[in-house]
Every structure is written in C-alpha cells, then in structure tokens.
Design a protein around this motif. Structure first.
Motif, mmCIF file in Angstrom:
data_model
loop_
_atom_site.group_PDB
_atom_site.id
_atom_site.type_symbol
_atom_site.label_atom_id
_atom_site.label_comp_id
_atom_site.label_asym_id
_atom_site.label_seq_id
_atom_site.Cartn_x
_atom_site.Cartn_y
_atom_site.Cartn_z
ATOM 1 N N VAL A 153 -1.942 96.305 -70.028
ATOM 2 C CA VAL A 153 -3.224 96.970 -70.298
ATOM 3 C C VAL A 153 -3.325 97.492 -71.732
ATOM 4 O O VAL A 153 -4.373 98.008 -72.119
ATOM 5 C CB VAL A 153 -3.483 98.125 -69.306
ATOM 6 C CG1 VAL A 153 -3.361 97.645 -67.880
ATOM 7 C CG2 VAL A 153 -2.549 99.301 -69.566
ATOM 8 N N MET B 288 -11.390 101.735 -69.096
ATOM 9 C CA MET B 288 -10.934 100.350 -68.956
ATOM 10 C C MET B 288 -11.977 99.423 -69.551
ATOM 11 O O MET B 288 -13.158 99.524 -69.207
ATOM 12 C CB MET B 288 -10.708 100.023 -67.477
ATOM 13 C CG MET B 288 -9.764 100.987 -66.769
ATOM 14 S SD MET B 288 -9.454 100.537 -65.052
ATOM 15 C CE MET B 288 -11.076 100.863 -64.343
ATOM 16 N N SER B 289 -11.546 98.551 -70.431
ATOM 17 C CA SER B 289 -12.457 97.578 -71.019
ATOM 18 C C SER B 289 -11.823 96.200 -70.967
ATOM 19 O O SER B 289 -10.631 96.066 -70.669
ATOM 20 C CB SER B 289 -12.802 97.967 -72.461
ATOM 21 O OG SER B 289 -11.637 97.988 -73.264
ATOM 22 N N VAL C 287 -11.024 99.379 -57.577
ATOM 23 C CA VAL C 287 -11.614 98.669 -58.710
ATOM 24 C C VAL C 287 -11.531 97.181 -58.411
ATOM 25 O O VAL C 287 -10.446 96.656 -58.146
ATOM 26 C CB VAL C 287 -10.875 98.993 -60.030
ATOM 27 C CG1 VAL C 287 -11.383 98.096 -61.154
ATOM 28 C CG2 VAL C 287 -11.051 100.457 -60.396
ATOM 29 N N ASP D 122 -6.887 92.813 -62.803
ATOM 30 C CA ASP D 122 -6.924 94.279 -62.806
ATOM 31 C C ASP D 122 -7.422 94.839 -61.475
ATOM 32 O O ASP D 122 -7.394 96.057 -61.258
ATOM 33 C CB ASP D 122 -7.831 94.796 -63.925
ATOM 34 C CG ASP D 122 -7.292 94.487 -65.313
ATOM 35 O OD1 ASP D 122 -8.107 94.107 -66.177
ATOM 36 O OD2 ASP D 122 -6.074 94.624 -65.527
ATOM 37 N N THR D 123 -7.853 93.959 -60.592
ATOM 38 C CA THR D 123 -8.336 94.383 -59.287
ATOM 39 C C THR D 123 -7.222 95.074 -58.500
ATOM 40 O O THR D 123 -6.138 94.512 -58.339
ATOM 41 C CB THR D 123 -8.873 93.185 -58.485
ATOM 42 O OG1 THR D 123 -10.028 92.662 -59.156
ATOM 43 C CG2 THR D 123 -9.244 93.591 -57.069
ATOM 44 N N VAL E 244 -12.677 93.424 -59.932
ATOM 45 C CA VAL E 244 -13.189 92.677 -61.080
ATOM 46 C C VAL E 244 -13.452 91.249 -60.629
ATOM 47 O O VAL E 244 -12.535 90.539 -60.215
ATOM 48 C CB VAL E 244 -12.192 92.695 -62.248
ATOM 49 C CG1 VAL E 244 -12.801 92.000 -63.466
ATOM 50 C CG2 VAL E 244 -11.798 94.119 -62.600
ATOM 51 N N ARG F 256 -6.502 97.542 -74.070
ATOM 52 C CA ARG F 256 -7.709 97.427 -73.231
ATOM 53 C C ARG F 256 -8.033 98.732 -72.509
ATOM 54 O O ARG F 256 -9.203 99.034 -72.273
ATOM 55 C CB ARG F 256 -7.525 96.314 -72.189
ATOM 56 C CG ARG F 256 -7.287 94.948 -72.772
ATOM 57 C CD ARG F 256 -7.335 93.873 -71.692
ATOM 58 N NE ARG F 256 -6.307 94.045 -70.664
ATOM 59 C CZ ARG F 256 -6.576 94.179 -69.361
ATOM 60 N NH1 ARG F 256 -7.818 94.163 -68.937
ATOM 61 N NH2 ARG F 256 -5.584 94.309 -68.497
ATOM 62 N N PHE F 257 -7.006 99.489 -72.130
ATOM 63 C CA PHE F 257 -7.194 100.730 -71.387
ATOM 64 C C PHE F 257 -6.809 101.919 -72.263
ATOM 65 O O PHE F 257 -5.896 101.823 -73.087
ATOM 66 C CB PHE F 257 -6.311 100.753 -70.137
ATOM 67 C CG PHE F 257 -6.707 99.789 -69.053
ATOM 68 C CD1 PHE F 257 -7.634 98.776 -69.253
ATOM 69 C CD2 PHE F 257 -6.129 99.905 -67.793
ATOM 70 C CE1 PHE F 257 -7.984 97.899 -68.248
ATOM 71 C CE2 PHE F 257 -6.462 99.034 -66.770
ATOM 72 C CZ PHE F 257 -7.386 98.029 -67.005
ATOM 73 N N SER G 36 -16.562 96.891 -68.402
ATOM 74 C CA SER G 36 -15.858 98.155 -68.597
ATOM 75 C C SER G 36 -16.119 99.101 -67.431
ATOM 76 O O SER G 36 -17.144 98.993 -66.753
ATOM 77 C CB SER G 36 -16.327 98.832 -69.897
ATOM 78 O OG SER G 36 -16.067 98.016 -71.019
ATOM 79 N N LEU H 100 -12.049 93.980 -68.797
ATOM 80 C CA LEU H 100 -11.413 93.878 -67.490
ATOM 81 C C LEU H 100 -11.226 92.436 -67.062
ATOM 82 O O LEU H 100 -12.059 91.563 -67.366
ATOM 83 C CB LEU H 100 -12.214 94.654 -66.456
ATOM 84 C CG LEU H 100 -12.028 96.181 -66.527
ATOM 85 C CD1 LEU H 100 -13.167 96.902 -65.823
ATOM 86 C CD2 LEU H 100 -10.683 96.566 -65.921
ATOM 87 N N LYS H 101 -10.129 92.212 -66.349
ATOM 88 C CA LYS H 101 -9.772 90.887 -65.859
ATOM 89 C C LYS H 101 -9.671 90.926 -64.340
ATOM 90 O O LYS H 101 -9.402 91.982 -63.762
ATOM 91 C CB LYS H 101 -8.418 90.472 -66.440
ATOM 92 C CG LYS H 101 -8.335 90.520 -67.950
ATOM 93 C CD LYS H 101 -6.914 90.208 -68.421
ATOM 94 C CE LYS H 101 -6.799 90.286 -69.935
ATOM 95 N NZ LYS H 101 -5.411 89.999 -70.391
#
Length: 118
Positions: free
Chosen positions: A63, A82-83, A114, A89-90, A116, A66-67, A17, A85-86
């Motif tokens: 998202v 944000m949780s 960000v 999502d970068t 991930v 998750r967001f 997250s 995360l994949k």
C-alpha cells in the motif's frame, strides 16, 4: 478501557479513493500504537498501516504510495486515506490499538467492509 469504532467503508471502482475513520474513546493515554489491519476472505489478517508511539509511520509494501494513515488528536480520530484502489484491496478493514496499560494487549474495532470492483 478503549473502544474503537470504524466507518467509511463501501464499494468503489478500481482506481478510486476511499477514506476510513476510526473514533477512539476511553483511556486514550494508554495507547502505544494505532493501526489499520485488513482481512480478505480466506486470508490471514494483515497489517496495512500504523502510527507508532511518538508518531513514526509504518506501511505494508503493498500500500506504500497509495494509502496514508493520519490522526486528528482533538477529535480522537485516526484515518486511512486510500487511493488508486485495486481489487486486491478488497477486505474487511479493522482499526487497532496496542495498549500498554494494565498490560500489553490489542483492542479491535468491529471492522468495515471495503470492496473494490474491477
């Protein structure tokens, strides 16, 4: 005019997250919509989440669940939690304000990375 300053990006493992913050300064009363966008390498900038006018929320399908976008009015700050995360999502995440005065136009923050890892 309005200025936006993001913070909170970083490196996180998949499933982790992260919370991004955007501090808003200037003529905040002329803002219609606040939002978060992201841009991955080689891709177009895309909408992630937004708070529209009176407070309705809008999320990208990728998202949802998750967001979470939220705002703290006394602090003139809005957030993107944000949780789960994949790696996909970068991206560089940008906060955005859609202004209506003196004419409709967008204001952008400088962006925060960000990443991930899988």
């Amino acid at each position: 005019q309005v200025q936006l300053m993001e913070s909170g990006g970083g490196l996180v493992q998949a499933g982790g997250s992260l919370t991004l913050s955007c501090v808003v300064s200037g003529n905040i009363f002329s803002i219609n919509t606040m939002g978060w966008y992201r841009q991955a390498p080689g891709k177009q900038r895309e909408l992630v989440a937004q708070i529209i006018g009176g407070g309705s929320l809008n999320y990208a399908d990728s998202v949802k669940g998750r967001f979470t976008i939220s705002r703290d009015n006394p602090k003139n700050t809005f957030y993107l939690q944000m949780s789960s995360l994949k790696p996909e999502d970068t991206a560089v995440y940008y906060c955005n304000a859609l202004m209506v005065v003196p004419y409709p136009h967008n204001v952008w923050g400088q962006g925060t990375q960000v990443t991930v890892s899988s």
